[in-house]
Design a protein around this motif. Sequence first.
Motif, short mmCIF file in Angstrom:
data_model
loop_
_atom_site.label_atom_id
_atom_site.label_comp_id
_atom_site.label_asym_id
_atom_site.label_seq_id
_atom_site.Cartn_x
_atom_site.Cartn_y
_atom_site.Cartn_z
N VAL A 141 -4.31 -0.92 -8.26
CA VAL A 141 -3.58 -0.30 -7.16
C VAL A 141 -3.98 1.16 -7.01
O VAL A 141 -4.24 1.65 -5.90
CB VAL A 141 -2.05 -0.42 -7.39
CG1 VAL A 141 -1.29 0.46 -6.39
CG2 VAL A 141 -1.61 -1.87 -7.26
N PHE A 142 -4.07 1.87 -8.13
CA PHE A 142 -4.44 3.28 -8.08
C PHE A 142 -5.87 3.47 -7.57
O PHE A 142 -6.14 4.36 -6.76
CB PHE A 142 -4.32 3.90 -9.48
CG PHE A 142 -2.92 3.92 -10.05
CD1 PHE A 142 -1.82 3.80 -9.22
CD2 PHE A 142 -2.72 4.06 -11.41
CE1 PHE A 142 -0.53 3.82 -9.74
CE2 PHE A 142 -1.44 4.09 -11.94
CZ PHE A 142 -0.35 3.96 -11.10
N ALA A 143 -6.76 2.61 -8.04
CA ALA A 143 -8.16 2.70 -7.62
C ALA A 143 -8.31 2.39 -6.14
O ALA A 143 -9.09 3.04 -5.42
CB ALA A 143 -9.03 1.75 -8.45
N TYR A 183 7.08 6.83 -10.59
CA TYR A 183 7.73 6.25 -11.77
C TYR A 183 7.66 4.74 -11.72
O TYR A 183 8.13 4.12 -10.75
CB TYR A 183 9.19 6.73 -11.83
CG TYR A 183 9.98 6.23 -13.02
CD1 TYR A 183 9.39 6.01 -14.26
CD2 TYR A 183 11.34 5.97 -12.90
CE1 TYR A 183 10.12 5.57 -15.35
CE2 TYR A 183 12.10 5.53 -13.99
CZ TYR A 183 11.48 5.33 -15.20
OH TYR A 183 12.20 4.88 -16.28
N ILE A 184 7.07 4.15 -12.76
CA ILE A 184 7.01 2.69 -12.90
C ILE A 184 7.94 2.32 -14.06
O ILE A 184 7.58 2.46 -15.23
CB ILE A 184 5.57 2.22 -13.19
CG1 ILE A 184 4.63 2.68 -12.08
CG2 ILE A 184 5.53 0.70 -13.34
CD1 ILE A 184 3.16 2.38 -12.36
N ALA A 192 3.91 0.49 -8.75
CA ALA A 192 2.68 1.28 -8.69
C ALA A 192 2.27 1.54 -7.24
O ALA A 192 1.84 2.65 -6.88
CB ALA A 192 1.56 0.56 -9.44
N GLU A 193 2.42 0.52 -6.40
CA GLU A 193 2.11 0.69 -4.97
C GLU A 193 3.04 1.73 -4.34
O GLU A 193 2.61 2.55 -3.52
CB GLU A 193 2.25 -0.65 -4.25
CG GLU A 193 1.20 -1.68 -4.67
CD GLU A 193 1.46 -3.07 -4.09
OE1 GLU A 193 2.56 -3.26 -3.52
OE2 GLU A 193 0.57 -3.94 -4.20
N LEU A 194 4.30 1.71 -4.75
CA LEU A 194 5.25 2.69 -4.23
C LEU A 194 4.88 4.10 -4.70
O LEU A 194 5.04 5.08 -3.96
CB LEU A 194 6.66 2.34 -4.71
CG LEU A 194 7.80 3.21 -4.18
CD1 LEU A 194 7.89 3.13 -2.66
CD2 LEU A 194 9.13 2.78 -4.80
N ARG A 207 8.59 9.83 -6.12
CA ARG A 207 8.21 8.88 -5.08
C ARG A 207 9.24 7.75 -4.97
O ARG A 207 9.58 7.12 -5.97
CB ARG A 207 6.83 8.30 -5.36
CG ARG A 207 5.69 9.31 -5.18
CD ARG A 207 5.43 9.56 -3.70
NE ARG A 207 4.52 10.66 -3.47
CZ ARG A 207 3.17 10.55 -3.38
NH1 ARG A 207 2.62 9.36 -3.57
NH2 ARG A 207 2.44 11.60 -3.13
N VAL A 208 9.69 7.50 -3.74
CA VAL A 208 10.64 6.43 -3.47
C VAL A 208 10.18 5.66 -2.25
O VAL A 208 9.17 6.00 -1.63
CB VAL A 208 12.08 6.98 -3.24
CG1 VAL A 208 12.60 7.70 -4.48
CG2 VAL A 208 12.11 7.91 -2.03
N LYS A 209 10.94 4.64 -1.87
CA LYS A 209 10.60 3.85 -0.69
C LYS A 209 10.66 4.71 0.56
O LYS A 209 11.34 5.73 0.59
CB LYS A 209 11.58 2.67 -0.54
CG LYS A 209 11.50 1.66 -1.68
CD LYS A 209 12.53 0.57 -1.49
CE LYS A 209 12.49 -0.44 -2.64
NZ LYS A 209 13.54 -1.48 -2.50
N ARG A 210 9.97 4.28 1.57
CA ARG A 210 9.96 5.03 2.83
C ARG A 210 11.34 5.11 3.45
O ARG A 210 11.71 6.11 4.04
CB ARG A 210 8.98 4.38 3.82
CG ARG A 210 7.52 4.56 3.45
CD ARG A 210 7.09 5.99 3.60
NE ARG A 210 5.71 6.20 3.18
CZ ARG A 210 5.09 7.37 3.23
NH1 ARG A 210 5.75 8.43 3.66
NH2 ARG A 210 3.85 7.49 2.82
N GLU A 211 12.15 4.02 3.32
CA GLU A 211 13.51 4.08 3.81
C GLU A 211 14.37 4.85 2.82
O GLU A 211 14.00 5.04 1.68
CB GLU A 211 14.08 2.68 4.05
CG GLU A 211 14.17 1.81 2.82
CD GLU A 211 12.93 0.95 2.61
OE1 GLU A 211 13.06 -0.09 1.95
OE2 GLU A 211 11.85 1.35 3.10
N THR A 212 15.55 5.25 3.25
CA THR A 212 16.43 6.06 2.43
C THR A 212 16.97 5.28 1.25
O THR A 212 17.48 4.17 1.41
CB THR A 212 17.62 6.58 3.26
OG1 THR A 212 17.12 7.26 4.40
CG2 THR A 212 18.49 7.53 2.44
#
Length: 311
Positions: free
Chosen positions: A28-30, A88-89, A111-113, A297-302
Amino acid sequence: MNRKMLFVYNPRAGKAQVKSKLAGILDVFAAAEYEIVIVPTRKHGDACAAVAGRSGEYELVVCCGGDGTLDEVVTGMIKSGFRTPIGYIPAGSTNDFGGSLSLPKNMVKAAELAVRGRNFPCDIGSFSHEAGEDVFVYIAAFGLFTDVSYETGQDMKNVLGHMAYLLEGVKKLSSIRPWHVKVSWGENEAEDDFIFGMITNSTSVGGFKNITGKDVRLDDGYFEVTLIRQPRNPLELNNIIMSLLNPDMKTDAVRCFRTAQLSLESKEPVAWTLDGENGGSHMKVDIRNVNKGIDIRVKRETPKAEKDGKA
């Protein structure tokens, strides 16, 4: 040129599942075109040292482990002087803070988040004492059960999860001892024999949701404080337990309030835990909310904890 990421992970956190998920996480990071510097932790303090000693060229710091690993990363972030977004994972036994942020339990999705989410300015805590200053992410606590998390071995945590904490705690019920503490906040003061106290910025503690209140926000500049007075009899002890499991049930033995800053004093050293790790023993501590002190880092929604506090 690829962006640079520092990835710190605890191979033994939780049930050591990160080992089997590592390839998917790195993929995912790559795919997000990050140049990845990987630091596996081997002992306490490794995560803090890695983050504190990094250069300013990293665009993102990601950690994978329990809340204790996150605590070290945040502490290292403060020490470094660089304010870099944190991904944070969650991979620990309880992951209280990850749940408060509504982070995915699936590590690859988390990881995607971390690489695609939005930055959320989140409160943290400053914990000052006679020996210096520490940082905590979501909880500082003293009294009953507070030594359970760091007395319980990692292997036991991995096998039993939540039950490890509960089993170790039950062993101590027969020897409950109070701590005489004076607590001061604003123009208020409370002095009593307390068996437990916690200063929190989380929607759950020890895997129990809503134990800190129903309207918790992680970015409002306030802590939720819970103080439990020594029970006078078995019935009062039962009422205390019921009130913690059901916030609508009230008892005089449990005092709850919100504040941005407080001081606690005692005539003998009191053992503390910070985010489930040993916070040392102190006779006086000053605790201060650092409003929006980190970006995570969190989800795009609140997030739910952010949404609940809005009108």
